[in-house]
Design an enzyme around this catalytic site. Structure first.
Site, PDB file in Angstrom:
ATOM      1  N   TYR A  41      13.676   3.738  24.541  1.00  0.00           N
ATOM      2  CA  TYR A  41      14.914   4.430  24.147  1.00  0.00           C
ATOM      3  C   TYR A  41      16.007   4.195  25.207  1.00  0.00           C
ATOM      4  O   TYR A  41      15.793   3.486  26.192  1.00  0.00           O
ATOM      5  CB  TYR A  41      14.642   5.929  23.950  1.00  0.00           C
ATOM      6  CG  TYR A  41      13.786   6.223  22.736  1.00  0.00           C
ATOM      7  CD1 TYR A  41      14.254   5.933  21.451  1.00  0.00           C
ATOM      8  CD2 TYR A  41      12.516   6.785  22.865  1.00  0.00           C
ATOM      9  CE1 TYR A  41      13.461   6.203  20.337  1.00  0.00           C
ATOM     10  CE2 TYR A  41      11.723   7.058  21.752  1.00  0.00           C
ATOM     11  CZ  TYR A  41      12.201   6.760  20.487  1.00  0.00           C
ATOM     12  OH  TYR A  41      11.428   7.011  19.384  1.00  0.00           O
ATOM     13  N   ARG A  60       9.813  11.484  31.409  1.00  0.00           N
ATOM     14  CA  ARG A  60       8.835  10.583  30.783  1.00  0.00           C
ATOM     15  C   ARG A  60       9.196   9.173  31.215  1.00  0.00           C
ATOM     16  O   ARG A  60      10.216   8.603  30.784  1.00  0.00           O
ATOM     17  CB  ARG A  60       8.910  10.746  29.256  1.00  0.00           C
ATOM     18  CG  ARG A  60       7.874   9.949  28.505  1.00  0.00           C
ATOM     19  CD  ARG A  60       6.728  10.816  28.065  1.00  0.00           C
ATOM     20  NE  ARG A  60       5.641  10.032  27.490  1.00  0.00           N
ATOM     21  CZ  ARG A  60       5.428   9.891  26.197  1.00  0.00           C
ATOM     22  NH1 ARG A  60       6.203  10.507  25.323  1.00  0.00           N
ATOM     23  NH2 ARG A  60       4.423   9.173  25.760  1.00  0.00           N
ATOM     24  N   HIS A 115       8.652   0.859  21.718  1.00  0.00           N
ATOM     25  CA  HIS A 115       8.334   0.812  20.289  1.00  0.00           C
ATOM     26  C   HIS A 115       8.369  -0.611  19.732  1.00  0.00           C
ATOM     27  O   HIS A 115       7.722  -0.909  18.746  1.00  0.00           O
ATOM     28  CB  HIS A 115       9.297   1.702  19.494  1.00  0.00           C
ATOM     29  CG  HIS A 115       8.996   3.164  19.664  1.00  0.00           C
ATOM     30  ND1 HIS A 115       7.711   3.660  19.656  1.00  0.00           N
ATOM     31  CD2 HIS A 115       9.802   4.226  19.851  1.00  0.00           C
ATOM     32  CE1 HIS A 115       7.745   4.962  19.835  1.00  0.00           C
ATOM     33  NE2 HIS A 115       8.999   5.338  19.972  1.00  0.00           N
ATOM     34  N   GLU A 126       9.377   4.481  26.123  1.00  0.00           N
ATOM     35  CA  GLU A 126       9.189   3.971  24.752  1.00  0.00           C
ATOM     36  C   GLU A 126      10.348   3.081  24.269  1.00  0.00           C
ATOM     37  O   GLU A 126      10.493   2.827  23.094  1.00  0.00           O
ATOM     38  CB  GLU A 126       8.968   5.105  23.718  1.00  0.00           C
ATOM     39  CG  GLU A 126       8.206   6.322  24.161  1.00  0.00           C
ATOM     40  CD  GLU A 126       6.793   6.031  24.649  1.00  0.00           C
ATOM     41  OE1 GLU A 126       6.622   6.102  25.886  1.00  0.00           O
ATOM     42  OE2 GLU A 126       5.892   5.768  23.854  1.00  0.00           O
ATOM     43  N   GLN A 141      -2.507   8.302   9.810  1.00  0.00           N
ATOM     44  CA  GLN A 141      -2.269   8.263   8.369  1.00  0.00           C
ATOM     45  C   GLN A 141      -1.409   9.410   7.834  1.00  0.00           C
ATOM     46  O   GLN A 141      -0.701   9.214   6.852  1.00  0.00           O
ATOM     47  CB  GLN A 141      -3.604   8.210   7.616  1.00  0.00           C
ATOM     48  CG  GLN A 141      -4.103   6.786   7.480  1.00  0.00           C
ATOM     49  CD  GLN A 141      -5.489   6.706   6.881  1.00  0.00           C
ATOM     50  OE1 GLN A 141      -6.434   6.344   7.552  1.00  0.00           O
ATOM     51  NE2 GLN A 141      -5.617   7.056   5.626  1.00  0.00           N
TER      52      GLN A 141
HETATM   53  P1  NAP Z   1      -7.438  -1.169  -2.286  1.00  0.00           P
HETATM   54  O1  NAP Z   1      -6.602  -0.912  -1.110  1.00  0.00           O
HETATM   55  O2  NAP Z   1      -7.033  -0.668  -3.606  1.00  0.00           O
HETATM   56  O3  NAP Z   1      -7.630  -2.754  -2.364  1.00  0.00           O
HETATM   57  C1  NAP Z   1      -8.390  -3.363  -3.351  1.00  0.00           C
HETATM   58  C2  NAP Z   1      -8.245  -4.872  -3.225  1.00  0.00           C
HETATM   59  O4  NAP Z   1      -9.024  -5.466  -4.235  1.00  0.00           O
HETATM   60  C3  NAP Z   1      -6.849  -5.373  -3.385  1.00  0.00           C
HETATM   61  O5  NAP Z   1      -6.625  -6.370  -2.415  1.00  0.00           O
HETATM   62  C4  NAP Z   1      -6.797  -5.965  -4.792  1.00  0.00           C
HETATM   63  O6  NAP Z   1      -5.940  -7.077  -4.713  1.00  0.00           O
HETATM   64  C5  NAP Z   1      -8.239  -6.327  -5.048  1.00  0.00           C
HETATM   65  N1  NAP Z   1      -8.656  -6.096  -6.437  1.00  0.00           N
HETATM   66  C6  NAP Z   1      -8.449  -4.991  -7.178  1.00  0.00           C
HETATM   67  N2  NAP Z   1      -9.016  -5.140  -8.398  1.00  0.00           N
HETATM   68  C7  NAP Z   1      -9.592  -6.346  -8.406  1.00  0.00           C
HETATM   69  C8  NAP Z   1     -10.318  -7.070  -9.389  1.00  0.00           C
HETATM   70  N3  NAP Z   1     -10.563  -6.560 -10.586  1.00  0.00           N
HETATM   71  N4  NAP Z   1     -10.751  -8.305  -9.066  1.00  0.00           N
HETATM   72  C9  NAP Z   1     -10.505  -8.835  -7.843  1.00  0.00           C
HETATM   73  N5  NAP Z   1      -9.819  -8.183  -6.890  1.00  0.00           N
HETATM   74  C10 NAP Z   1      -9.367  -6.967  -7.162  1.00  0.00           C
HETATM   75  O7  NAP Z   1      -8.895  -0.626  -2.071  1.00  0.00           O
HETATM   76  P2  NAP Z   1      -9.822  -0.643  -0.798  1.00  0.00           P
HETATM   77  O8  NAP Z   1      -9.564  -1.782   0.103  1.00  0.00           O
HETATM   78  O9  NAP Z   1     -11.177  -0.510  -1.374  1.00  0.00           O
HETATM   79  O10 NAP Z   1      -9.425   0.681  -0.062  1.00  0.00           O
HETATM   80  C11 NAP Z   1      -9.686   1.927  -0.702  1.00  0.00           C
HETATM   81  C12 NAP Z   1      -8.790   3.019  -0.151  1.00  0.00           C
HETATM   82  O11 NAP Z   1      -9.167   3.334   1.169  1.00  0.00           O
HETATM   83  C13 NAP Z   1      -7.354   2.625  -0.175  1.00  0.00           C
HETATM   84  O12 NAP Z   1      -6.629   3.604  -0.863  1.00  0.00           O
HETATM   85  C14 NAP Z   1      -6.960   2.618   1.255  1.00  0.00           C
HETATM   86  O13 NAP Z   1      -5.734   3.302   1.404  1.00  0.00           O
HETATM   87  C15 NAP Z   1      -8.041   3.384   1.978  1.00  0.00           C
HETATM   88  N6  NAP Z   1      -8.314   2.724   3.246  1.00  0.00           N
HETATM   89  C16 NAP Z   1      -7.433   2.900   4.249  1.00  0.00           C
HETATM   90  C17 NAP Z   1      -7.623   2.259   5.444  1.00  0.00           C
HETATM   91  C18 NAP Z   1      -6.649   2.444   6.588  1.00  0.00           C
HETATM   92  O14 NAP Z   1      -6.803   1.813   7.620  1.00  0.00           O
HETATM   93  N7  NAP Z   1      -5.635   3.262   6.475  1.00  0.00           N
HETATM   94  C19 NAP Z   1      -8.707   1.417   5.625  1.00  0.00           C
HETATM   95  C20 NAP Z   1      -9.620   1.281   4.577  1.00  0.00           C
HETATM   96  C21 NAP Z   1      -9.392   1.911   3.378  1.00  0.00           C
HETATM   97  P3  NAP Z   1      -5.479  -7.929  -5.968  1.00  0.00           P
HETATM   98  O15 NAP Z   1      -5.439  -6.983  -7.134  1.00  0.00           O
HETATM   99  O16 NAP Z   1      -4.140  -8.491  -5.589  1.00  0.00           O
HETATM  100  O17 NAP Z   1      -6.492  -9.002  -6.101  1.00  0.00           O
HETATM  101 FE1  SF4 Z   2      -2.560  11.872  13.084  1.00  0.00          FE
HETATM  102 FE2  SF4 Z   2      -4.388  13.631  12.311  1.00  0.00          FE
HETATM  103 FE3  SF4 Z   2      -4.919  11.015  12.163  1.00  0.00          FE
HETATM  104 FE4  SF4 Z   2      -4.775  12.284  14.523  1.00  0.00          FE
HETATM  105  S1  SF4 Z   2      -6.276  12.611  12.892  1.00  0.00           S
HETATM  106  S2  SF4 Z   2      -3.843  10.349  14.038  1.00  0.00           S
HETATM  107  S3  SF4 Z   2      -3.141  13.720  14.133  1.00  0.00           S
HETATM  108  S4  SF4 Z   2      -3.364  12.123  11.021  1.00  0.00           S
END
Ligand code: NAP
Ligand code: SF4
Length: 667
Positions: free
Chosen positions: A166, A214, A252, A164, A339
């Site tokens: 290190y 490893r 990494h 990785e 996450q």
């Molecule tokens: P989000 O992350 O809150 O993004 C919303 C987007 O819409 C932002 O880009 C925002 O940018 C825009 N927006 C907000 N209000 C707006 C308005 N009134 N008019 C126009 N644009 C607006 O929400 P999301 O994409 O729906 O995701 C929802 C949740 O799911 C999030 O909390 C995220 O963490 C989670 N999620 C996680 C993953 C992952 O891979 N970890 C993937 C998908 C979703 P601006 O305000 O700058 O325009």
């Molecule tokens: Fe990490 Fe749990 Fe997501 Fe697996 S499911 S990647 S252990 S948070």
């Protein structure tokens, strides 16, 4: 059922009860004030669950090798004494455990870092100082001292972290070793450092102690090892006395995903397979193996003698036991999201797991039978509702789960349709089987009405979210505009030019989905990322054509901040790089003026611009669904609100599943 996976492994002086190695994972408990007791409980559950051999998170052999200023060391007799609680807990359950010794070298996040040479790592703020001969010898002694103390603490072995990127990797590769003394220059001299470490360890621990090395089999960085180098080192390590060789894939600092959910399952076991014929000691394959079926397939194909899984044991401590008892359908599968595990660690928090909030909280969260069985209504069978319903039923409550759609899963049912996020399907499968097992009364196609709730002792509102409605001129033009839920669910045709309003996690996911190449298999995936499957280039990388999608996609946000990374701390760069490779236009600092049949008119930093999109997809966040909210006060303290129904603005599956568990433990 899994004959290869569950077959014991004879190491000569000791036996492992199966072919499962729980790979090293930093949990954050290593540095916690009461961490070792909690770590003992964490490992004890996994040993009880049947893992053949556990490897701890990395401990530094000396002060300067710590990854962070407060990272844990394992260098003094007091450390050995303190760790006895861990080894005793694992042995109590008939398990075996090895301590990982990790010297960070130039990856250390403090100014005292040391390495083979003085170049700064691209992922560290600090340039290391170059070790002199005396410091090198002291470091080798420090590794041996840690191993000897590990033996004293009751560990069954050690794992030497040689991958990785290190310190050990930094000595091995030309990329980071510029020396011209006895520790650099030719490959033979560069590989001297790991060999001396293994010899020194073997000398102090004797023959009957496991030494895992490893080994970085694929560095995935320029000027990394060639595969010939890897074979030469592996054979020399075997001669020096290692018991097992574990696989390391990617430094990494490599810009290639190796463990994220986008990586196809078991995508790198072919590398271990190429090394195996050159060795007599057992070899371990790893990376994105998360089900007993895949593990069995890897072993059956002869890619390795053991499989290593790390995050799958955060997700389910009983993984092996369930596989053994023909209950694999009840395994809570790791979905590779990072996450709650790696993303937490990168923010200096304790690791846990999105699908198993008890992970690393074993002493703090316990699921006990309820004193009085209650009648519980859960409204909504998304992740939050499923977590609440199954935990409440497990505790002995009588649970009715109302779901207005014809199937369970909520937002996960959308997520699993995004290319590279298919693993979310596993969580739905897990919960579907848990509903059956725990006896939840699932009411599909059934929208809960206020009057239905009269006889319940507790009502858990997990009614989720709907896409946010925007107020832009022309937004009701149904030929042009579609929200992300409808698009994903109904596979709405979008044409060749698409503007995505919103660049959060979902906007990025939608852009990925729209530009995904069709019919790609594992080999295409490896090719797309420039991975040399012929193993003829150093580091396992070759120059490759950048794949460009023939779609025109704009991803837009109003904020001026960087666009396209999405929310994941350890996965954001993968999303961004993927979209860049596909030629997606990422635009921040815009405002939306109007939509008509020609497309979307935006104001781009003061200039009016028409994006001639065939379709405009709204991914602008969500609003909570709160049925009969005006009557909620009548339900008084019987009502509990969780998940998106609680806070749409921070819609987050980690929080949703944890809240579901917490509320079910309270009632
Ligand atoms: P989000 O992350 O809150 O993004 C919303 C987007 O819409 C932002 O880009 C925002 O940018 C825009 N927006 C907000 N209000 C707006 C308005 N009134 N008019 C126009 N644009 C607006 O929400 P999301 O994409 O729906 O995701 C929802 C949740 O799911 C999030 O909390 C995220 O963490 C989670 N999620 C996680 C993953 C992952 O891979 N970890 C993937 C998908 C979703 P601006 O305000 O700058 O325009
Ligand atoms: Fe990490 Fe749990 Fe997501 Fe697996 S499911 S990647 S252990 S948070």
């Amino acid at each position: 059922m899994y004959p290869k996976l569950l077959q014991p492994l004879d190491l000569g002086f000791t036996q492992l009860k199966n072919r499962v190695l729980m790979g090293s994972m930093h949990t954050g408990l290593e540095e916690h004030k009461e961490g070792l007791g909690r770590l003992a409980a964490f490992y004890e559950e996994r040993a009880k669950g049947g893992v053949g051999l556990i490897v701890t998170g990395g401990f530094s052999p000396n002060f300067r090798g710590r990854l962070h200023p407060l990272s844990a060391e394992f260098s003094k007799p007091k450390h050995a004494k303190a760790h006895q609680v861990v080894t005793e807990a694992v042995h109590r359950q008939g398990g075996k455990i090895a301590l990982q010794i990790l010297h960070a070298g130039r990856y250390a996040m403090h100014p005292l870092s040391q390495s083979a040479s003085g170049m700064k790592a691209p992922i560290s703020k600090f340039a290391p100082s170059e070790m002199n001969e005396k410091q090198i010898k002291k470091t080798i002694e420090a590794f041996a001292n840690s191993a000897s103390l590990a033996q004293l603490a009751g560990y069954d072995g050690v794992e030497v972290m040689g991958s990785e990127g290190y310190l050990i990797n930094q000595f091995i590769c030309k990329r980071t070793n510029m020396r011209y003394d006895e520790w650099g220059g030719t490959y033979k001299k560069r590989m001297r450092f790991p060999l001396e470490i293994v010899k020194a360890i073997r000398k102090v621990v004797g023959e009957d102690f496991i030494i895992i090395f490893r080994l970085s089999m694929l560095d995935l960085v320029e000027e990394g090892s060639t595969f010939e180098d890897v074979i030469m080192l592996a054979k020399a390590l075997e001669d020096a006395g290692v018991t097992i060789i574990n696989s390391g894939i990617g430094w990494h600092e490599a810009r290639i995903p190796t463990i994220a959910t986008q990586v196809p399952r078991a995508a790198f076991t072919w590398v271990t397979e190429r090394l195996k014929p050159h060795l007599k000691v057992p070899v371990v394959a790893c990376n994105r193996i998360n089900t007993p079926e895949d593990a069995e397939r890897v072993l059956e194909a002869g890619h390795s003698d053991m499989v290593s899984m790390a995050r799958p044991f955060l997700a389910d401590p009983e993984f092996v036991a369930k596989a053994t008892q023909d209950k694999a359908h009840l395994i809570n599968t790791c979905i590779g999201c990072n996450q709650a595990c790696l993303d937490n660690i990168f923010q200096g928090k304790r690791a846990s797991c999105l699908v198993n909030p008890r992970a690393c909280y074993e002493t703090e969260i316990q699921i006990q039978p309820a004193h009085t069985a209650k009648k519980v209504a859960v409204i909504g069978a998304g992740p939050a509702g499923l977590s609440a319903a199954t935990t409440a039923a497990e505790r002995g409550h009588h649970v009715d789960l109302y779901e207005k759609n014809d199937r369970i899963g909520g937002q996960f049912r959308l997520a699993m349709q995004i290319p590279g996020k298919e693993e979310f399907r596993e969580t739905i499968r897990y919960f579907a089987n848990r509903l059956d097992e725990t006896g939840v009364n699932l009411k599909l196609n059934c929208e809960a009405k206020f009057d239905d709730l009269a006889g319940y002792d507790a009502i858990i509102m997990a009614s989720g979210v709907v896409p946010r409605k925007l107020n832009i001129e022309g937004i009701d033009n149904q030929d042009k505009v579609v929200d992300y839920q409808t698009l994903i669910r109904e596979k709405t045709p979008v044409g060749n030019k698409v503007a995505i309003i919103g660049a959060g996690g979902i906007g990025i996911d939608v852009a990925t989905m729209l530009t995904e190449p069709q019919g790609h298999d594992l080999n295409d995936w490896l090719h797309d990322w420039g991975i040399d499957t012929d193993l003829t280039h150093s580091g396992g990388l070759y120059p490759h054509p950048e794949p460009i999608s023939d779609m025109t996609v704009w991803v837009l946000q109003r904020r001026k901040s960087r666009v396209g990374k999405g929310p994941g701390k350890t996965t954001g760069w993968i999303h961004k790089r993927t979209l860049e490779k596909r030629g997606v236009n990422l635009m921040g600092g815009v405002s939306y003026e109007s939509i008509d049949n020609k497309g979307l008119t935006i104001n781009n930093r003061g200039k009016k611009e028409l994006l001639d999109a065939d379709k405009i997809v709204i991914c602008a966040g969500q609003e909570s669904v709160r049925p009969f909210e005006d009557k909620w006060s009548d339900l008084k303290d019987k009502l509990h609100i969780i998940g998106g129904a609680d806070k749409a603005g921070e819609l987050d599956a980690v929080r949703a599943i944890r809240q579901g568990l917490e509320v079910a433990l309270k009632i």
